[in-house]
Design a protein around this motif. Structure first.
Motif, PDB file in Angstrom:
ATOM      1  N   PHE A   1      21.248  39.529 130.021  1.00  0.00           N
ATOM      2  CA  PHE A   1      22.428  40.796 129.331  1.00  0.00           C
ATOM      3  C   PHE A   1      23.218  39.130 128.071  1.00  0.00           C
ATOM      4  O   PHE A   1      23.985  39.687 127.321  1.00  0.00           O
ATOM      5  CB  PHE A   1      23.193  40.472 130.562  1.00  0.00           C
ATOM      6  N   THR A   2      22.654  38.570 128.157  1.00  0.00           N
ATOM      7  CA  THR A   2      23.030  37.097 127.195  1.00  0.00           C
ATOM      8  C   THR A   2      22.038  37.508 126.368  1.00  0.00           C
ATOM      9  O   THR A   2      22.447  36.851 125.259  1.00  0.00           O
ATOM     10  CB  THR A   2      22.878  35.666 128.248  1.00  0.00           C
ATOM     11  N   LEU A   3      21.387  37.465 126.900  1.00  0.00           N
ATOM     12  CA  LEU A   3      21.000  37.627 125.266  1.00  0.00           C
ATOM     13  C   LEU A   3      20.657  38.364 124.359  1.00  0.00           C
ATOM     14  O   LEU A   3      20.829  38.238 123.242  1.00  0.00           O
ATOM     15  CB  LEU A   3      19.066  37.717 125.577  1.00  0.00           C
ATOM     16  N   PHE A   4      20.765  39.721 124.761  1.00  0.00           N
ATOM     17  CA  PHE A   4      21.488  40.913 124.644  1.00  0.00           C
ATOM     18  C   PHE A   4      23.007  40.424 123.589  1.00  0.00           C
ATOM     19  O   PHE A   4      22.477  40.762 122.406  1.00  0.00           O
ATOM     20  CB  PHE A   4      21.302  42.023 125.608  1.00  0.00           C
ATOM     21  N   GLN A   5      24.242  39.899 124.145  1.00  0.00           N
ATOM     22  CA  GLN A   5      24.962  39.783 123.966  1.00  0.00           C
ATOM     23  C   GLN A   5      24.768  38.507 122.409  1.00  0.00           C
ATOM     24  O   GLN A   5      25.040  38.766 121.211  1.00  0.00           O
ATOM     25  CB  GLN A   5      25.690  38.762 124.506  1.00  0.00           C
ATOM     26  N   THR A   6      23.719  37.773 122.624  1.00  0.00           N
ATOM     27  CA  THR A   6      23.673  36.617 122.025  1.00  0.00           C
ATOM     28  C   THR A   6      22.377  37.326 120.700  1.00  0.00           C
ATOM     29  O   THR A   6      23.093  36.613 119.200  1.00  0.00           O
ATOM     30  CB  THR A   6      22.594  35.720 122.593  1.00  0.00           C
ATOM     31  N   ALA A   7      22.048  38.340 120.311  1.00  0.00           N
ATOM     32  CA  ALA A   7      20.866  38.821 119.329  1.00  0.00           C
ATOM     33  C   ALA A   7      22.203  39.736 118.914  1.00  0.00           C
ATOM     34  O   ALA A   7      22.375  39.567 117.171  1.00  0.00           O
ATOM     35  CB  ALA A   7      20.160  39.880 119.943  1.00  0.00           C
ATOM     36  N   TYR A   8      23.277  40.595 119.398  1.00  0.00           N
ATOM     37  CA  TYR A   8      24.041  41.160 118.767  1.00  0.00           C
ATOM     38  C   TYR A   8      25.008  40.693 118.190  1.00  0.00           C
ATOM     39  O   TYR A   8      25.425  41.050 116.983  1.00  0.00           O
ATOM     40  CB  TYR A   8      25.396  42.053 119.805  1.00  0.00           C
ATOM     41  N   LEU A   9      25.350  39.127 119.082  1.00  0.00           N
ATOM     42  CA  LEU A   9      26.763  38.523 118.072  1.00  0.00           C
ATOM     43  C   LEU A   9      25.734  38.065 116.887  1.00  0.00           C
ATOM     44  O   LEU A   9      26.247  37.951 115.558  1.00  0.00           O
ATOM     45  CB  LEU A   9      26.750  37.620 119.059  1.00  0.00           C
ATOM     46  N   LEU A  10      24.577  37.501 116.537  1.00  0.00           N
ATOM     47  CA  LEU A  10      23.936  37.134 115.094  1.00  0.00           C
ATOM     48  C   LEU A  10      24.158  38.159 114.685  1.00  0.00           C
ATOM     49  O   LEU A  10      24.131  37.991 112.837  1.00  0.00           O
ATOM     50  CB  LEU A  10      22.744  36.755 115.648  1.00  0.00           C
ATOM     51  N   VAL A  11      23.622  38.737 115.319  1.00  0.00           N
ATOM     52  CA  VAL A  11      23.839  40.695 113.585  1.00  0.00           C
ATOM     53  C   VAL A  11      25.307  40.753 113.036  1.00  0.00           C
ATOM     54  O   VAL A  11      25.260  40.850 112.396  1.00  0.00           O
ATOM     55  CB  VAL A  11      23.152  41.710 114.182  1.00  0.00           C
TER      56      VAL A  11
END
Length: 619
Positions: free
Chosen positions: A447-457
């Motif tokens: 879940f955290t990796l998904f949020q991090t990737a979305y944040l970087l986008v």
């Protein structure tokens, strides 16, 4: 947003810099119409669909933008500003380097002192009102202090070192020319008038989301607000302000984060303190009258109701105080004191009043009015504001970014990912979010990796010159992603914990470091003897710390059993969590004559935090 729009318009022959403000006037008109439409159609009713994942991602994105601007500003202190005379003495290489180093001192000085001042309430030094004053107003005071520091070398350096804020005074010649931009709006080509709808949509979406998140944070259920919410009226009023700003040629603003939540929190602190003082005096008066536990809480309820000032058209709450603590009732029942006079062995005045007292807000309009008036007064204070160094502003930007991180579960989960597996038990030794104990670590990581990737986008989109205006749409896209996409990859109960509507915190516990799949020798090697030695000796002289037992003197009680332990809120064992009320294992490293070993007690539900991601599943 205005920077993106200016970069788009400045090189257009049929628009250019001459008609830029007139074109932005049309953008504000379209934005206002969209806000009117959202308010009339009741779009704020879908505010509940903005869950924690969207709000925390947006908050962390804003923090990253603040930190990015702070870093960029400090780096630019070493260079030559645009549209400046390069032949000035202050722009020689040696002076540019000196200006940059001085900027580092001012920016980091403000950052560190501001962060320290925010924790002034926990200081050991000074009186209570002084610590509270520093905690509330320490940041603007530090801006004044470091601005004064910047004037120390003023006679020994060329003019322009350090660099200071630049802004024309409102009464300067030509300052009112933009107020007549409405006369030029009809000169904008029709194609650009229609095209202004595109950036207007982005601004409307950004304002709508910003307004929704601020409303959620400032009107949380825990604040127990009595006055009804008026989201639609707020959005309608915002539309009028946007169209007014566009017609007089100034950019609109909707800066409601973080001051709106901070304003509500400050008012809650005020009323909580007033209620607490009243209840503490009531409890002590009841104890002097030898009241039993039922009479004590009855008198507290009466005192609580006396302090309430409900609205005329609203019914006061039936139950003002929280339910009695289970630990208090059990202690009174087990000792036979349920009908006996209450003393501090049954009811801890300092702690139990805080546990029973609900959070409430002193709802009024005076502070909002004063805040708006002070913002208006800053226009006349522009000559004073121009004395502030730009480097102090960069330090303040960094402070705003760092100050927004505590309480953000997204940020806490990022830190958890970088925590060594052998040290994750330390997370449980402090107050922590409940998902740490209830959600498998693999699900937390995913879940955290998904949020991090979305944040970087989203952060990467802001770097694209023209497409940067699209990042509000990426935030809005999280609503359908959370509702339809994420449930296919995560269990519903795990999503409910990771994306909870409320911040639920579990009390600190002594973590069971043992795992079923490890042998005793492997468990022992996880404890560093050097770490334990550091806790046993003093830092300066390396002396062994000896635990001092209570000494009996002529002024001491008759027996050691009569001596009451000193109360410490951090060491209290009466913390209670309604969702984590199961028995927990108590296990901590101890020193014995044979070295370091672990004392284990049975655990009905071992924590999953220390397990390897390979040993758990998120589905």
């Amino acid at each position: 947003m205005y920077t993106f729009m200016f970069n788009f318009a400045k090189d257009r022959k049929d628009l250019g810099q001459e008609l830029f403000l007139a074109w932005t006037g049309w953008v504000c008109v379209w934005t206002a119409l969209l806000l009117f439409l959202l308010a009339i159609l009741g779009a704020c009713s879908i505010i509940n669909r903005f869950t924690r994942i969207a709000g925390e991602l947006f908050g962390l994105l804003i923090a990253m933008l603040f930190m990015q601007q702070a870093i960029r500003g400090v780096v630019e202190e070493f260079g030559i500003p645009q549209r400046e005379d390069r032949n000035q003495t202050a722009f020689l290489p040696s002076w540019r380097f000196g200006n940059g180093m001085f900027a580092l001192v001012l920016s980091f000085g403000l950052l560190l002192t501001a962060l320290r001042s925010r924790k002034a309430r926990s200081w050991r030094y000074g009186t209570g009102w002084l610590r509270g004053l520093i905690a509330d107003y320490g940041v603007p005071f530090m801006v004044v202090v470091w601005t004064a520091v910047s004037y120390i070398p003023v006679n020994d350096v060329p003019k322009g070192i350090p660099r200071r804020l630049f802004s024309p005074n409102p009464w300067s010649p030509g300052a009112y020319s933009n107020w007549t931009v409405i006369k030029e709006m009809l000169d904008v080509p029709p194609l650009y008038i229609v095209g202004a709808f595109i950036p207007a949509t982005m601004i409307a979406v950004l304002y709508y989301f910003d307004h929704s998140v601020a409303s959620q944070l400032a009107q949380q259920k825990e604040f127990n607000l009595k006055k009804p919410a008026s989201y639609h009226y707020d959005l309608l009023l915002l539309g009028f302000l946007v169209i007014l700003c566009g017609l007089i040629g100034i950019p609109p603003s909707n800066g409601v984060i973080p001051q709106s939540p901070m304003h509500t929190k400050s008012l809650a602190t005020l009323k909580h303190q007033l209620l607490r003082n009243k209840l503490v005096s009531t409890v002590r008066k009841s104890m002097r009258k030898n009241a039993n536990l039922g009479q004590l809480y009855s008198s507290m309820q009466e005192a609580y109701n006396e302090m309430q000032t409900p609205l005329v058209y609203q019914t006061p709450p039936a139950l003002g105080l929280k339910e009695l603590k289970e630990s208090t009732i059990q202690l009174a029942s087990s000792t036979g004191f349920i009908d006996a006079p209450v003393d501090e062995t049954v009811f801890d005045v300092d702690k139990d009043v805080d546990d029973l007292l609900p959070v409430e807000v002193k709802e009024q309009r005076l502070s909002n009015l004063l805040q708006a008036m002070m913002v208006g007064a800053c226009v006349a204070a522009m000559p004073v504001l121009k004395k502030i160094p730009t480097s102090v502003l960069w330090g303040y930007f960094a402070f705003m970014a760092i100050e927004s991180l505590p309480g953000n579960q997204f940020w806490e989960r990022i830190l958890l990912l970088f925590t060594a597996p052998s040290r994750r038990y330390k997370v449980l030794e402090e107050c922590h979010a409940t998902f740490v104990e209830t959600v498998p670590f693999k699900a937390i990581v995913t879940f955290t990796l998904f949020q991090t990737a979305y944040l970087l986008v989203c952060f990467g989109i802001t770097w694209i010159p023209i497409a940067g205006v699209l990042f509000p749409m990426m935030i809005m896209l999280l609503v359908p992603v959370r509702q339809y996409l994420l449930p296919k990859f995560f269990k519903g109960v795990h999503l409910q914990e990771l994306d909870a509507a409320e911040y639920e915190e579990a009390p600190a516990m002594t973590f069971n470091m043992s795992c079923e799949d490890q042998d005793p020798q492997a468990r022992t090697t996880r404890i560093d003897s050097g770490e334990i030695l550091d806790e046993l000796i003093t830092r300066s002289r390396g002396e062994i710390r000896h635990t001092q037992s209570p000494k009996v003197t002529s002024s001491s009680p008759a027996s050691l059993g009569d001596m009451k332990p000193a109360y410490s809120p951090r060491l209290s064992q009466r913390a209670y969590s309604p969702r984590l009320n199961e028995l927990r294992a108590e296990q901590s490293p101890r020193l014995t004559g044979k070295g370091v070993e672990l004392k284990e007690t049975p655990s009905p539900r071992p924590s999953i935090l220390g397990k390897s991601p390979h040993g758990s599943s998120s589905s």
